[in-house]
Write a protein that holds these residues in place. Structure first.
Motif, mmCIF file in Angstrom:
data_model
loop_
_atom_site.group_PDB
_atom_site.id
_atom_site.type_symbol
_atom_site.label_atom_id
_atom_site.label_comp_id
_atom_site.label_asym_id
_atom_site.label_seq_id
_atom_site.Cartn_x
_atom_site.Cartn_y
_atom_site.Cartn_z
ATOM 1 N N ARG A 73 0.852 -1.197 0.000
ATOM 2 C CA ARG A 73 0.000 0.000 0.000
ATOM 3 C C ARG A 73 0.883 1.240 0.000
ATOM 4 O O ARG A 73 1.678 1.442 0.928
ATOM 5 C CB ARG A 73 -0.911 -0.016 1.226
ATOM 6 C CG ARG A 73 -1.565 1.325 1.581
ATOM 7 C CD ARG A 73 -2.628 1.746 0.589
ATOM 8 N NE ARG A 73 -3.520 2.743 1.154
ATOM 9 C CZ ARG A 73 -3.422 4.059 0.963
ATOM 10 N NH1 ARG A 73 -2.429 4.546 0.224
ATOM 11 N NH2 ARG A 73 -4.298 4.871 1.503
ATOM 12 N N ALA A 74 0.793 2.046 -1.035
ATOM 13 C CA ALA A 74 1.530 3.306 -1.102
ATOM 14 C C ALA A 74 0.816 4.317 -0.213
ATOM 15 O O ALA A 74 -0.086 5.025 -0.640
ATOM 16 C CB ALA A 74 1.622 3.805 -2.536
ATOM 17 N N GLY A 75 1.204 4.380 1.047
ATOM 18 C CA GLY A 75 0.570 5.236 2.035
ATOM 19 C C GLY A 75 0.517 4.514 3.368
ATOM 20 O O GLY A 75 0.996 3.382 3.511
ATOM 21 N N ILE A 76 -0.100 5.156 4.356
ATOM 22 C CA ILE A 76 -0.158 4.578 5.703
ATOM 23 C C ILE A 76 -1.385 3.705 5.887
ATOM 24 O O ILE A 76 -1.301 2.563 6.305
ATOM 25 C CB ILE A 76 -0.158 5.693 6.768
ATOM 26 C CG1 ILE A 76 1.151 6.475 6.738
ATOM 27 C CG2 ILE A 76 -0.363 5.095 8.160
ATOM 28 C CD1 ILE A 76 1.206 7.607 7.741
ATOM 29 N N GLY A 77 -2.557 4.244 5.570
ATOM 30 C CA GLY A 77 -3.811 3.571 5.877
ATOM 31 C C GLY A 77 -4.002 2.301 5.068
ATOM 32 O O GLY A 77 -3.796 2.278 3.857
ATOM 33 N N THR A 78 -4.409 1.226 5.750
ATOM 34 C CA THR A 78 -4.678 -0.045 5.068
ATOM 35 C C THR A 78 -6.087 -0.541 5.374
ATOM 36 O O THR A 78 -6.346 -1.749 5.413
ATOM 37 C CB THR A 78 -3.644 -1.105 5.489
ATOM 38 O OG1 THR A 78 -3.617 -1.196 6.922
ATOM 39 C CG2 THR A 78 -2.259 -0.759 4.974
ATOM 40 N N ASP A 79 -7.021 0.404 5.585
ATOM 41 C CA ASP A 79 -8.404 0.011 5.843
ATOM 42 C C ASP A 79 -9.026 -0.691 4.638
ATOM 43 O O ASP A 79 -10.026 -1.401 4.784
ATOM 44 C CB ASP A 79 -9.251 1.243 6.197
ATOM 45 C CG ASP A 79 -8.854 1.831 7.541
ATOM 46 O OD1 ASP A 79 -8.177 1.133 8.309
ATOM 47 O OD2 ASP A 79 -9.209 2.991 7.802
ATOM 48 N N ASN A 80 -8.462 -0.487 3.463
ATOM 49 C CA ASN A 80 -8.987 -1.124 2.252
ATOM 50 C C ASN A 80 -8.410 -2.516 2.025
ATOM 51 O O ASN A 80 -8.634 -3.126 0.990
ATOM 52 C CB ASN A 80 -8.726 -0.244 1.023
ATOM 53 C CG ASN A 80 -7.265 0.117 0.853
ATOM 54 O OD1 ASN A 80 -6.557 0.349 1.823
ATOM 55 N ND2 ASN A 80 -6.805 0.164 -0.387
ATOM 56 N N VAL A 81 -7.662 -3.011 3.003
ATOM 57 C CA VAL A 81 -7.088 -4.350 2.918
ATOM 58 C C VAL A 81 -7.581 -5.177 4.108
ATOM 59 O O VAL A 81 -7.468 -4.755 5.256
ATOM 60 C CB VAL A 81 -5.546 -4.309 2.927
ATOM 61 C CG1 VAL A 81 -4.975 -5.721 2.832
ATOM 62 C CG2 VAL A 81 -5.022 -3.436 1.799
ATOM 63 N N ASN A 95 2.968 -1.368 4.168
ATOM 64 C CA ASN A 95 2.599 0.017 3.901
ATOM 65 C C ASN A 95 3.864 0.872 3.918
ATOM 66 O O ASN A 95 4.973 0.355 4.041
ATOM 67 C CB ASN A 95 1.551 0.531 4.894
ATOM 68 C CG ASN A 95 2.100 0.685 6.307
ATOM 69 O OD1 ASN A 95 3.183 0.217 6.635
ATOM 70 N ND2 ASN A 95 1.322 1.330 7.165
ATOM 71 N N THR A 96 3.691 2.172 3.770
ATOM 72 C CA THR A 96 4.836 3.093 3.771
ATOM 73 C C THR A 96 4.575 4.169 4.824
ATOM 74 O O THR A 96 4.102 5.263 4.509
ATOM 75 C CB THR A 96 5.034 3.735 2.383
ATOM 76 O OG1 THR A 96 3.809 4.346 1.965
ATOM 77 C CG2 THR A 96 5.420 2.679 1.354
ATOM 78 N N PRO A 97 4.864 3.847 6.104
ATOM 79 C CA PRO A 97 4.437 4.726 7.192
ATOM 80 C C PRO A 97 5.166 6.041 7.300
ATOM 81 O O PRO A 97 4.712 6.942 8.000
ATOM 82 C CB PRO A 97 4.694 3.871 8.444
ATOM 83 C CG PRO A 97 5.773 2.936 8.035
ATOM 84 C CD PRO A 97 5.539 2.640 6.586
ATOM 85 N N PHE A 98 6.312 6.200 6.621
ATOM 86 C CA PHE A 98 7.109 7.400 6.839
ATOM 87 C C PHE A 98 7.160 8.319 5.624
ATOM 88 O O PHE A 98 7.890 9.298 5.619
ATOM 89 C CB PHE A 98 8.532 7.013 7.255
ATOM 90 C CG PHE A 98 8.559 6.097 8.442
ATOM 91 C CD1 PHE A 98 8.026 6.486 9.651
ATOM 92 C CD2 PHE A 98 9.091 4.819 8.328
ATOM 93 C CE1 PHE A 98 8.046 5.640 10.744
ATOM 94 C CE2 PHE A 98 9.112 3.960 9.423
ATOM 95 C CZ PHE A 98 8.587 4.378 10.633
ATOM 96 N N GLY A 99 6.388 8.015 4.582
ATOM 97 C CA GLY A 99 6.517 8.771 3.334
ATOM 98 C C GLY A 99 5.866 10.139 3.330
ATOM 99 O O GLY A 99 6.198 10.983 2.498
#
Length: 531
Positions: A73-81, A95-99
């Motif tokens: 997941r390009a981003g922090i939130g993974t509610d769609n997974v 995910n990418t928590p620090f981007g």
């Protein structure tokens, strides 16, 4: 045969090229994520799936994904997974928590300026052909006191930027140590002092049971008259209705909100107030941030598919497949031990000491360390994972030490976790029995034998008659069933502890009833992820 990756959302061509450069066969179909039927038809062909937020990785989709090894997941939130379904399927979720840390921090600073100088309202007035210079009298940021609630990754950047603006920064963060605060150039304070001193307040904490409504009606009433409040973190941190009333009365001079308790926010009590600036959750919405997370997810997925390296995984520790077979129960135990001391510790943590004894001392201690640290840090940050936990601990100035030793006791192996603060040391030890189930075997140096449950209750008391009856009767009267009951004591008539495994979390009235007996020095409900 080269791994195959599907990019089903909009990632940059540069990110897609990373896959190609690493020898991965990549299909770039940025609109496919919106067509769940077509996605389900083709997902079985791929080893990796790179997404943003449009693609929904459901249990039904994962059932079709026979070859899928990783979702990035390009981003922090993974509610769609569906992470539970992915774990059962053996699919890693990254995910990418620090981007987007800098982008979100800059948005908070921008909101402070916008609120201080009433820029949106002044712009609208000027566009309407008015020239209302006298109406828009602002305030400077220079010399003002900024109260930062949460001085972690994003909050730390805000502190740095605010100091560059010549603001005085005070920070409230239970997990911020004095040494780290001094290094950051901020003054560490308690929440009440921050409320009464700050000219501006900005929030940078996750939404947890501890932070929900942290700016409640009562706390908002304690703020300095004329304060300006910015929230670019999470909806639900501020009592929006109470804030609206204080904005109308003039006690709060202005507010800037990027997040709301209910989103999408098409209607809100803060809307249309002249001293409020609102944006539609734009914290991470810059081209640089979107590019950064796209590049990061491509690198992470490539590293895993080519080299087997696991980075920023949300549902597995960093270990080989062979290690996982043996280490799985020990990884769970390590997380439970961390969660225990993490939930028991309210003050800033200076150090975490981990002792591995016997058979466990020869395992992948780096992975076990990550599980311990993640268990401790999850109370402060539910988004922390086995990979990011050590980074978060390092940023908070927490020292991690590990000791491994040959078998020294009655168990073939055990783990002991000790947390050190300015006030005390707190330790808990556990082992894994032959049935593969983790057990607590020692708390505060007192030997016990307790199975780990999702809902538990920990109490301490003087070793006197009647404690067992009081606990059982009080839980029973309040409709809470006790599945297991473990006792331990340091010595006769000395300190004693009890650890209850409950069928459900104890309600507040049950805890209050225990407190009213006057028999207990400490009463602490605990929760553990035993899935």
């Amino acid at each position: 045969m080269a791994p195959r990756v599907l990019v089903s959302d909009k990632l940059s061509e540069t990110a897609v090229q990373i896959f190609r450069d690493r020898g991965i066969d990549v299909d770039f179909m940025p609109d496919l994520g919106k067509d769940k039927e077509k996605l389900a038809e083709v997902i079985g062909q791929y080893d990796g799936l790179a997404i943003r937020s449009a693609t929904k990785v459901t249990a039904a989709l994962l059932e079709k994904a026979d070859h899928l090894k990783v979702v990035g997941r390009a981003g922090i939130g993974t509610d769609n997974v569906d992470k539970d379904a992915a774990s059962k399927k053996g699919v890693i979720v990254m995910n990418t928590p620090f981007g987007n840390m800098i982008t979100t921090a800059e948005h908070a600073i921008a909101m402070m300026f916008a609120v201080a100088r009433q820029i949106p309202e002044a712009s609208a007035s000027t566009h309407a052909g008015k020239w209302e210079k006298s109406r828009f009298m602002g305030v400077e940021l220079t010399g003002k006191t900024l109260g930062v609630i949460g001085a972690g990754n994003i909050g730390g950047i805000v502190c740095d930027r605010a100091r560059g603006l010549k603001m005085k920064v005070v920070a409230y963060d239970p997990y911020l140590g004095a040494e780290k605060a001094e290094k950051m150039g901020v003054e560490k304070v308690e929440l009440e002092e921050l409320l009464t001193r700050s000219d501006f307040i900005t929030l940078h904490v996750p939404l947890t049971d501890q932070t929900r409504n942290i700016l409640s009606k009562e706390n908002l009433a304690k703020t300095k008259k004329g304060v300006r409040i910015v929230n670019c973190a999470r909806g639900g941190l501020v009592d929006e209705a109470a804030l609206a009333e204080l904005l109308k009365s003039g006690h709060v001079a202005g507010a800037g909100f990027d997040v709301f308790a209910e989103e999408p926010a098409t209607d809100n009590v803060l809307f249309n107030l002249p001293n409020v600036v609102c944006t539609p959750h734009l914290g991470a919405s810059t081209s640089e941030a979107q590019e950064n997370v796209a590049l990061q997810v491509a690198e992470q997925m490539s590293n895993y598919l080519i080299d087997g390296a696991v980075e920023n995984a949300l549902n597995m520790p960093s270990m080989t497949a062979e290690e996982a077979k043996v280490m799985g129960p020990w990884v769970k135990l390590a997380g439970h031990l961390g969660a225990f001391v993490g939930q028991m510790t309210d003050e800033p943590i200076k150090a975490i000491n981990i002792l591995y004894d016997g058979v466990v001392s020869d395992m992948n201690l780096a992975a076990l360390n990550c599980s311990v640290i993640a268990g401790i840090m999850k109370r402060a940050n539910p988004d922390v994972n086995l990979v990011s936990a050590p980074v978060v601990a390092k940023e908070r100035g927490i020292q991690i030490s590990t000791t491994n030793q040959d078998k020294s006791g009655a168990f073939d192996g055990y783990i002991k976790v000790t947390v050190v603060t300015d006030k005390r040391e707190r330790s808990v030890a556990g082992t894994v029995f032959s049935d593969g189930k983790p057990r607590f075997i020692q708390i505060k140096g007192i030997n016990i034998d307790a199975e780990v449950g999702a809902h538990m209750l920990y109490t301490t008391n003087e070793d006197v008659p009647g404690i067992i009856g009081t606990l059982g009767q009080t839980m029973g009267q309040n409709g809470v069933n006790i599945a297991n009951f473990t006792l331990g004591r340091a010595s006769a008539a000395g300190e004693a502890i009890a650890l209850l495994y409950l069928d459900e979390a104890p309600r507040k009235d049950a805890l209050s009833a225990l407190e009213q007996t006057g028999l207990f020095r400490q009463i602490k409900p605990l929760q553990f992820d035993i899935a």
